[in-house]
Design a protein around this motif. Structure first.
Motif, mmCIF file in Angstrom:
data_model
loop_
_atom_site.group_PDB
_atom_site.id
_atom_site.type_symbol
_atom_site.label_atom_id
_atom_site.label_comp_id
_atom_site.label_asym_id
_atom_site.label_seq_id
_atom_site.Cartn_x
_atom_site.Cartn_y
_atom_site.Cartn_z
ATOM 1 N N ALA A 153 -9.311 29.544 31.918
ATOM 2 C CA ALA A 153 -10.863 29.540 32.335
ATOM 3 C C ALA A 153 -11.152 31.119 32.764
ATOM 4 C CB ALA A 153 -10.723 28.657 33.622
ATOM 5 N N CYS A 154 -12.361 31.200 32.969
ATOM 6 C CA CYS A 154 -12.982 32.525 33.111
ATOM 7 C C CYS A 154 -12.620 32.750 34.896
ATOM 8 C CB CYS A 154 -14.465 32.530 33.063
ATOM 9 S SG CYS A 154 -15.444 33.902 33.518
ATOM 10 N N PRO A 155 -12.346 33.969 34.967
ATOM 11 C CA PRO A 155 -11.963 34.215 36.325
ATOM 12 C C PRO A 155 -13.230 34.294 37.535
ATOM 13 C CG PRO A 155 -11.568 36.370 35.296
ATOM 14 C CD PRO A 155 -11.941 35.080 34.123
ATOM 15 N N ASN A 156 -14.461 34.426 36.619
ATOM 16 C CA ASN A 156 -15.749 34.447 37.428
ATOM 17 C C ASN A 156 -16.151 33.138 37.577
ATOM 18 O OD1 ASN A 156 -18.122 35.908 38.734
ATOM 19 N ND2 ASN A 156 -19.235 35.188 36.534
ATOM 20 N N CYS A 157 -16.800 32.542 36.467
ATOM 21 C CA CYS A 157 -17.231 31.245 36.370
ATOM 22 C C CYS A 157 -16.489 30.048 36.460
ATOM 23 C CB CYS A 157 -18.422 31.086 35.213
ATOM 24 S SG CYS A 157 -17.458 30.816 33.692
ATOM 25 N N HIS A 158 -15.043 30.284 36.327
ATOM 26 C CA HIS A 158 -14.309 28.995 36.017
ATOM 27 C C HIS A 158 -14.358 28.108 35.116
ATOM 28 C CE1 HIS A 158 -12.519 29.723 40.613
ATOM 29 N NE2 HIS A 158 -12.852 30.893 39.906
ATOM 30 N N ALA A 168 -13.838 18.693 38.391
ATOM 31 C CA ALA A 168 -13.047 19.490 37.270
ATOM 32 C C ALA A 168 -11.369 19.710 38.127
ATOM 33 C CB ALA A 168 -13.604 20.624 36.885
ATOM 34 N N GLN A 169 -10.572 20.134 37.188
ATOM 35 C CA GLN A 169 -9.180 20.281 37.743
ATOM 36 C C GLN A 169 -9.190 21.785 38.411
ATOM 37 O OE1 GLN A 169 -6.919 17.054 37.007
ATOM 38 N NE2 GLN A 169 -6.215 18.835 37.647
ATOM 39 N N LYS A 170 -8.449 21.956 39.418
ATOM 40 C CA LYS A 170 -8.111 23.287 40.011
ATOM 41 C C LYS A 170 -7.967 24.367 39.229
ATOM 42 C CE LYS A 170 -5.901 25.639 43.742
ATOM 43 N NZ LYS A 170 -7.172 25.944 44.380
ATOM 44 N N ARG A 171 -8.856 25.622 39.055
ATOM 45 C CA ARG A 171 -8.564 26.926 38.363
ATOM 46 C C ARG A 171 -7.416 27.639 39.298
ATOM 47 N NH1 ARG A 171 -11.384 23.069 35.594
ATOM 48 N NH2 ARG A 171 -12.908 24.196 34.074
ATOM 49 N N PHE A 172 -6.327 28.391 38.714
ATOM 50 C CA PHE A 172 -5.585 29.175 39.341
ATOM 51 C C PHE A 172 -4.926 30.474 38.695
ATOM 52 C CE2 PHE A 172 -2.971 26.409 37.404
ATOM 53 C CZ PHE A 172 -1.610 26.912 37.280
ATOM 54 N N LEU A 173 -4.612 31.316 39.383
ATOM 55 C CA LEU A 173 -3.885 32.426 38.947
ATOM 56 C C LEU A 173 -2.217 32.349 39.207
ATOM 57 C CD1 LEU A 173 -4.507 35.198 37.493
ATOM 58 C CD2 LEU A 173 -4.203 36.198 39.770
ATOM 59 N N LEU A 218 -2.918 39.580 22.616
ATOM 60 C CA LEU A 218 -4.192 39.483 23.098
ATOM 61 C C LEU A 218 -5.033 40.748 23.143
ATOM 62 C CD1 LEU A 218 -3.238 37.775 26.280
ATOM 63 C CD2 LEU A 218 -3.779 36.614 24.122
ATOM 64 N N LEU A 219 -6.481 40.619 23.057
ATOM 65 C CA LEU A 219 -7.499 41.579 23.007
ATOM 66 C C LEU A 219 -7.084 42.381 24.423
ATOM 67 C CD1 LEU A 219 -10.642 39.611 21.902
ATOM 68 C CD2 LEU A 219 -8.979 41.123 20.582
ATOM 69 N N ASN A 220 -7.479 43.721 24.503
ATOM 70 C CA ASN A 220 -7.461 44.500 25.628
ATOM 71 C C ASN A 220 -8.677 44.041 26.439
ATOM 72 O OD1 ASN A 220 -5.514 46.028 24.557
ATOM 73 N ND2 ASN A 220 -6.638 47.492 23.504
ATOM 74 N N ARG A 221 -9.770 43.646 26.080
ATOM 75 C CA ARG A 221 -10.833 43.075 27.129
ATOM 76 C C ARG A 221 -11.402 41.767 26.549
ATOM 77 N NH1 ARG A 221 -12.418 45.595 31.951
ATOM 78 N NH2 ARG A 221 -14.364 45.320 32.171
ATOM 79 N N VAL A 222 -11.553 40.784 27.189
ATOM 80 C CA VAL A 222 -12.250 39.466 27.057
ATOM 81 C C VAL A 222 -13.568 39.495 27.571
ATOM 82 C CG1 VAL A 222 -11.538 37.159 26.935
ATOM 83 C CG2 VAL A 222 -9.855 38.685 26.925
ATOM 84 N N MET A 223 -14.538 38.826 26.916
ATOM 85 C CA MET A 223 -15.720 38.543 27.426
ATOM 86 C C MET A 223 -15.764 36.876 27.573
ATOM 87 S SD MET A 223 -19.561 39.468 26.197
ATOM 88 C CE MET A 223 -19.385 38.731 24.507
ATOM 89 N N CYS A 224 -16.370 36.350 28.576
ATOM 90 C CA CYS A 224 -16.524 34.758 29.001
ATOM 91 C C CYS A 224 -17.607 34.491 27.946
ATOM 92 C CB CYS A 224 -16.840 34.390 30.247
ATOM 93 S SG CYS A 224 -17.184 32.934 30.565
ATOM 94 N N PRO A 225 -17.838 33.399 27.236
ATOM 95 C CA PRO A 225 -18.966 33.052 26.430
ATOM 96 C C PRO A 225 -19.845 32.417 27.099
ATOM 97 C CG PRO A 225 -16.892 31.684 25.929
ATOM 98 C CD PRO A 225 -16.647 32.697 26.866
ATOM 99 N N ILE A 256 -12.274 28.482 28.645
ATOM 100 C CA ILE A 256 -12.339 29.513 27.765
ATOM 101 C C ILE A 256 -11.416 29.193 26.514
ATOM 102 C CG2 ILE A 256 -12.030 32.014 26.665
ATOM 103 C CD1 ILE A 256 -13.044 32.649 29.399
ATOM 104 N N PRO A 257 -11.828 28.860 25.242
ATOM 105 C CA PRO A 257 -10.951 28.750 24.362
ATOM 106 C C PRO A 257 -9.870 29.731 23.926
ATOM 107 C CG PRO A 257 -13.095 28.066 23.587
ATOM 108 C CD PRO A 257 -13.319 28.799 24.863
ATOM 109 N N ARG A 258 -8.584 29.597 23.814
ATOM 110 C CA ARG A 258 -7.629 30.551 23.767
ATOM 111 C C ARG A 258 -8.177 31.492 22.524
ATOM 112 N NH1 ARG A 258 -2.270 31.509 25.254
ATOM 113 N NH2 ARG A 258 -2.067 29.487 26.131
ATOM 114 N N PRO A 259 -8.493 31.014 21.401
ATOM 115 C CA PRO A 259 -8.727 32.089 20.237
ATOM 116 C C PRO A 259 -9.750 33.134 20.751
ATOM 117 C CG PRO A 259 -8.664 29.831 19.334
ATOM 118 C CD PRO A 259 -8.740 29.789 20.945
#
Length: 431
Positions: free
Chosen positions: A74-79, A47-52, A10-17, A82-85
């Protein structure tokens, strides 16, 4: 959480598109699967529930609160999903802008269709959808234009591709609730590119990128349309390349160069200033990225000059017969060489110079707007359809036979942007 043989690094840092929130991969949320958890998320309605997660299957899949294994992130901010790639490959953000009626949707459909064919065949590189749900509108446009079930029947262009709208899930927008505030985000088209293992140059094998391509309705660039409740053009500040789609035939001065340019053409001059749309986009980029009014934009702006099948003779009588992709020998580090397909950037740039000269003479405000913003402008001729359109006498709308469509250079703006980048995925030669 993961095993080396099941997940890619995985990348060290991810950006929500969607919302542009940056986070570490371990902060990613998972999307539940059990039906009892539908409509249980406070951010995304219906939508389905998002969870950690705290539990995982042996295959490193999260287990939702009802015990079902999950597959989507899913993004932790906007939920938003996010595609896995996008967690595994460096992202290349590209933005398409243009005025209403400039032909953005036709250009995008033709470009995607050509890239799916040209990249594997010529450059040993896959070009696939990162997420089918994000790309379904574009895929449908490709099908309507280039795999139509009625190829020999005259059909109106407006029936083949619907105009891009400013709101609605079906047009790539998603509503997210932040307390009492609802925010409308633009979702990108998402692709993955991966150099195949049969590439003649071993050093290029395995190189990949995740492509996020943004397409706004032209109305989104009208003054006052970008606001906190609808930040749908904020991607401009993150984009590595801007594609400005410009239709010269909307300008009566351009059509006046040749009487034949008016044949079968619907007058779109009432749709507003194309220069004004670019200026508004430039102002927003300066505002979002902190550029002063004196600073030049440091990234490329590719002016996609559409409908070149109508006006190419004004620039070069042989233009429509020229190929920008050529085969050339390339030396390898062991002293041997291989024949590789390369982009002829020399031809692209010389053609750009000719088009710039024409536009400077006829519609100088377009060239002035672009080049006062960036020193890295390139003018690329494109025909999304490559066929003369007709006008339906009943409705006054343009129509074509889909079986006659054959795009010209629709893939070149994208391939050129990769060739001049540091990705190393597209070799170039200047002849």
């Amino acid at each position: 959480m993961s095993t080396a043989n099941t997940l890619a690094p995985l990348l060290n840092r991810v950006m929500c598109p969607q919302c542009w929130h940056k986070f570490h991969p371990e902060e990613i949320l998972w999307i539940s699967e059990h039906q009892d958890l539908f409509d249980a998320d406070h951010r995304v309605p219906n939508a389905q529930k998002r969870f950690l997660p705290s539990r995982f299957t042996p295959n490193a899949e999260a287990i939702d609160p009802r015990g079902f294994p999950c597959h989507k992130l899913a993004c932790p901010n906007c939920h938003l999903e996010i595609p896995r790639p996008l967690l595994e490959l460096q992202s290349l953000v590209l933005s398409v802008l243009g005025s209403p009626g400039s032909g953005k949707s036709y250009f995008l459909a033709a470009m995607a269709s050509r890239l799916r064919h040209v990249l594997p065949l010529k450059f040993f590189t896959t070009f696939t959808d990162a997420d089918a749900s994000l790309n379904w509108r574009l895929k449908e446009s490709e099908r309507q234009l280039f795999a139509n079930s009625r190829p020999d029947q005259i059909q109106e262009l407006g029936e083949l591709i619907q105009k891009t709208q400013e709101v609605g899930d079906e047009y790539g927008y998603a509503a997210v609730n932040f307390g009492s505030q609802s925010v409308n985000y633009l979702r990108p088209y998402a692709f993955t590119m991966q150099v195949q293992d049969n590439h003649p140059n071993p050093k290029r094998r395995g190189v990949g990128r995740a492509i996020c391509l943004y397409d706004n309705a032209g109305e989104s660039f009208l003054p006052g349309m970008d606001k906190s409740a609808s930040p749908v053009t904020r991607h401009l500040a993150e984009s590595r390349v801007l594609f400005f789609v410009y239709d010269p035939l909307q300008d009566s001065r351009f059509r006046g160069l040749d009487a034949g340019l008016n044949a079968g053409l619907v007058d779109k001059s009432h749709l507003g200033s194309q220069e004004g749309v670019f200026q508004e986009a430039a102002n927003r980029i300066r505002r979002y990225s902190g550029l002063s009014s004196r600073e030049k934009y440091p990234r490329p702006v590719i002016v996609v000059v559409t409908k070149c099948d109508r006006w190419a003779n004004l620039v070069d009588r042989d233009l429509m017969s020229r190929s920008a992709i050529v085969e050339t020998p390339k030396p390898l580090s062991d002293g041997s060489s291989v024949n590789l397909n390369c982009l002829d950037t020399g031809l692209v740039r010389s053609t750009s110079d000719k088009i710039r000269h024409l536009l400077s003479r006829v519609t100088p405000e377009i060239v002035s707007a672009v080049e006062s913003f960036t020193d890295h402008a390139c003018y690329v001729p494109v025909s999304a359809t490559g066929a003369q359109t007709q006008v339906n006498p009943t409705t006054g709308q343009q129509a074509v036979r889909p079986g006659e469509l054959q795009s010209f250079w629709a893939e070149i703006p994208f391939i050129y942007s990769l060739a001049i980048s540091a990705s190393g995925m597209i070799p170039q030669v200047s002849r």
